[in-house]
Design a protein around this motif. Structure first.
Motif, mmCIF file in Angstrom:
data_model
loop_
_atom_site.group_PDB
_atom_site.id
_atom_site.type_symbol
_atom_site.label_atom_id
_atom_site.label_comp_id
_atom_site.label_asym_id
_atom_site.label_seq_id
_atom_site.Cartn_x
_atom_site.Cartn_y
_atom_site.Cartn_z
ATOM 1 N N HIS A 72 103.924 -22.961 21.769
ATOM 2 C CA HIS A 72 105.597 -22.771 22.503
ATOM 3 C C HIS A 72 105.768 -23.968 22.870
ATOM 4 O O HIS A 72 106.726 -23.891 23.647
ATOM 5 C CB HIS A 72 105.249 -21.826 23.605
ATOM 6 N N SER A 73 105.371 -25.298 22.220
ATOM 7 C CA SER A 73 105.998 -26.593 22.776
ATOM 8 C C SER A 73 107.458 -26.602 22.733
ATOM 9 O O SER A 73 108.209 -27.062 23.585
ATOM 10 C CB SER A 73 105.255 -27.569 22.003
ATOM 11 N N TYR A 74 108.022 -26.484 21.854
ATOM 12 C CA TYR A 74 109.527 -26.592 21.384
ATOM 13 C C TYR A 74 110.384 -25.728 22.467
ATOM 14 O O TYR A 74 111.387 -26.168 23.100
ATOM 15 C CB TYR A 74 109.923 -26.364 20.034
ATOM 16 N N MET A 75 110.071 -24.273 22.489
ATOM 17 C CA MET A 75 110.787 -23.413 23.290
ATOM 18 C C MET A 75 110.452 -23.847 24.623
ATOM 19 O O MET A 75 111.619 -23.746 25.362
ATOM 20 C CB MET A 75 110.165 -21.858 23.095
ATOM 21 N N LEU A 76 109.307 -24.349 25.144
ATOM 22 C CA LEU A 76 109.162 -24.726 26.406
ATOM 23 C C LEU A 76 109.892 -25.656 26.878
ATOM 24 O O LEU A 76 110.489 -26.137 27.884
ATOM 25 C CB LEU A 76 107.766 -24.754 26.810
ATOM 26 N N ASP A 77 110.059 -26.975 26.032
ATOM 27 C CA ASP A 77 110.900 -28.256 26.162
ATOM 28 C C ASP A 77 112.283 -27.800 26.248
ATOM 29 O O ASP A 77 113.136 -28.183 27.131
ATOM 30 C CB ASP A 77 110.814 -29.138 25.164
ATOM 31 N N VAL A 78 112.764 -26.858 25.570
ATOM 32 C CA VAL A 78 114.345 -26.587 25.393
ATOM 33 C C VAL A 78 114.482 -25.705 26.792
ATOM 34 O O VAL A 78 115.584 -26.066 27.472
ATOM 35 C CB VAL A 78 114.455 -25.517 24.301
ATOM 36 N N MET A 79 113.563 -24.831 27.266
ATOM 37 C CA MET A 79 113.591 -24.192 28.675
ATOM 38 C C MET A 79 113.765 -25.265 29.684
ATOM 39 O O MET A 79 114.542 -25.175 30.674
ATOM 40 C CB MET A 79 112.811 -23.257 28.942
ATOM 41 N N LYS A 80 112.814 -26.387 29.572
ATOM 42 C CA LYS A 80 112.726 -27.215 30.646
ATOM 43 C C LYS A 80 114.015 -28.240 30.790
ATOM 44 O O LYS A 80 114.501 -28.732 31.748
ATOM 45 C CB LYS A 80 111.564 -28.188 30.339
ATOM 46 N N ALA A 81 114.626 -28.409 29.521
ATOM 47 C CA ALA A 81 115.961 -28.921 29.654
ATOM 48 C C ALA A 81 117.157 -28.594 29.957
ATOM 49 O O ALA A 81 118.075 -29.035 30.491
ATOM 50 C CB ALA A 81 116.053 -29.577 28.071
ATOM 51 N N ASN A 82 116.987 -27.099 30.215
ATOM 52 C CA ASN A 82 118.202 -26.355 30.582
ATOM 53 C C ASN A 82 117.810 -25.393 31.602
ATOM 54 O O ASN A 82 117.522 -24.015 31.685
ATOM 55 C CB ASN A 82 118.763 -25.523 29.361
ATOM 56 N N PRO A 83 117.251 -25.909 32.771
ATOM 57 C CA PRO A 83 116.829 -25.154 33.911
ATOM 58 C C PRO A 83 117.949 -23.926 34.362
ATOM 59 O O PRO A 83 119.046 -24.203 34.691
ATOM 60 C CB PRO A 83 116.539 -26.170 35.033
ATOM 61 N N GLY A 84 117.495 -22.783 34.460
ATOM 62 C CA GLY A 84 118.286 -21.570 35.027
ATOM 63 C C GLY A 84 118.788 -21.014 33.935
ATOM 64 O O GLY A 84 119.342 -19.899 34.040
ATOM 65 N N VAL A 85 118.825 -21.529 32.674
ATOM 66 C CA VAL A 85 119.481 -20.969 31.555
ATOM 67 C C VAL A 85 118.580 -20.021 30.726
ATOM 68 O O VAL A 85 119.324 -18.817 30.309
ATOM 69 C CB VAL A 85 120.116 -22.085 30.649
ATOM 70 N N PHE A 86 117.453 -20.308 30.514
ATOM 71 C CA PHE A 86 116.597 -19.813 29.772
ATOM 72 C C PHE A 86 115.444 -18.646 30.074
ATOM 73 O O PHE A 86 114.834 -19.378 31.140
ATOM 74 C CB PHE A 86 116.058 -20.482 28.498
ATOM 75 N N SER A 87 115.049 -17.690 29.741
ATOM 76 C CA SER A 87 113.608 -17.145 29.847
ATOM 77 C C SER A 87 113.117 -16.825 28.645
ATOM 78 O O SER A 87 113.793 -17.482 27.785
ATOM 79 C CB SER A 87 114.077 -15.682 30.657
ATOM 80 N N GLY A 88 111.846 -16.631 28.528
ATOM 81 C CA GLY A 88 111.246 -16.583 27.432
ATOM 82 C C GLY A 88 110.217 -15.365 27.019
ATOM 83 O O GLY A 88 109.732 -14.845 28.059
ATOM 84 N N VAL A 89 110.155 -15.158 25.893
ATOM 85 C CA VAL A 89 109.090 -14.138 25.291
ATOM 86 C C VAL A 89 108.223 -14.749 24.344
ATOM 87 O O VAL A 89 108.643 -15.618 23.419
ATOM 88 C CB VAL A 89 109.749 -13.036 24.669
#
Length: 312
Positions: free
Chosen positions: A99-116
């Protein structure tokens, strides 16, 4: 997953105000994710062509990555104009359990993304892995049916996954075909406290026709109060042509059974923005074209339900 595989069933800054501005809200609107007025897209995949930094699974090749890229910035170019401020990212099959890429996208945009996330329910440390991913922002776990959903009901690992999801307040998100609804029904009956989100109407309509028997079976899941349905992937269902009004009767029946509080709209980007389909056409079906949905109903479908399940 490409549009072809969907039909085949194979496979910022730390400040909240800045995060909201990233997805299109003005500073005045960006009070907190929970109070912001913007919509939520409950189903998007992202990936990068940089396979050196983010290797894909050996089960896939670069030629499978179609389109070649769908990054967060590419997503924002579609969701910002539509007023979508937050997004639920679904782990892309190319990366399997990394999940490295998705987690990095989430970290770069705090508050914007949740994940499955995707997870191997046979791994011996399943519970620990689920908890670890949840701590990183994952709010659900996706199940892929590849003709094996009948085995889920009695599988010890699958039972552990559903039980742990209930204990930890996480969602189970089955990507299934119409024939698999019966197995999800059996699991819902066994684990009624588990939050369940069925993707893409259980793919009812991929054949080009809305199968009434399958739709009735999907609606029977409404008797489980923790079960939800994504009204999504319009590009792949029914006539597969915008403005997708042929899907309105299906949406109406699902709404009558589940209520708007258990339905959530999603685009299924990037596939919703290929082959003549657009992001705007997808959200407009719910926002503008259905007269039996009240303003409050639309708030639930376009924001409230996904917020409750994936951002609470």
């Amino acid at each position: 997953m490409s549009r072809r595989t969907f039909v085949g069933g194979v496979i910022a800054s730390a400040a909240t105000a800045t995060a909201m501005q990233t997805c299109g809200a003005s500073p005045a609107e960006a009070t907190s994710p929970k109070s912001s007025p913007g919509w939520i897209d409950a189903h998007v995949h992202v990936w990068t062509p940089d396979t050196d930094k983010y290797p894909i699974s050996p089960d896939f090749s670069k030629s499978d990555m179609l389109p070649k890229s769908f990054t967060d910035e590419q997503l924002f170019s579609h969701c910002r104009p539509a007023g979508v401020e937050r997004v639920v990212l679904i782990q892309m099959s190319f990366y399997q359990y990394d999940h490295s890429y998705m987690l990095d996208v989430m970290k770069a945009n705090p508050g914007v993304f949740s994940g499955v996330a995707l997870i191997d329910h046979h791994r011996p440390d399943l519970v620990q892995q689920m908890k670890s991913l949840a701590q990183k922002g994952m709010r659900g776990f996706r199940l892929h049916s590849r003709g094996d959903a009948k085995d889920w009901v009695d599988d010890p690992g699958m039972q552990k996954l559903w039980r742990t999801a209930a204990d930890e307040g996480l969602a189970v998100c089955p990507l299934i075909n119409p024939d698999d609804i019966q197995y999800v029904d059996a699991l819902c009956k066994r684990f009624p406290k588990t939050t369940v989100v069925v993707d893409h109407f259980a793919r009812i309509g991929v054949s080009g026709k809305i199968e009434q028997d399958s739709l009735d079976q999907l609606c029977r899941l409404a008797r489980f109060p923790n079960t939800h349905v994504k009204t999504s992937a319009f590009y792949a269902l029914g006539k597969k042509q915008p403005p997708y009004v042929d899907l309105i009767p299906m949406i109406k029946q699902v709404t009558e059974h589940f209520g708007p509080e258990r339905l959530m709209w999603a685009s299924d980007c990037p596939f919703q923005v290929e082959d003549g389909h657009t992001y705007e056409a997808s959200i407009a079906l719910i926002r503008d074209r259905i007269d039996f949905l009240s303003a409050s109903d639309k708030q639930w479908l376009l924001k409230g339900t996904a917020e409750k399940v994936f951002f609470a």
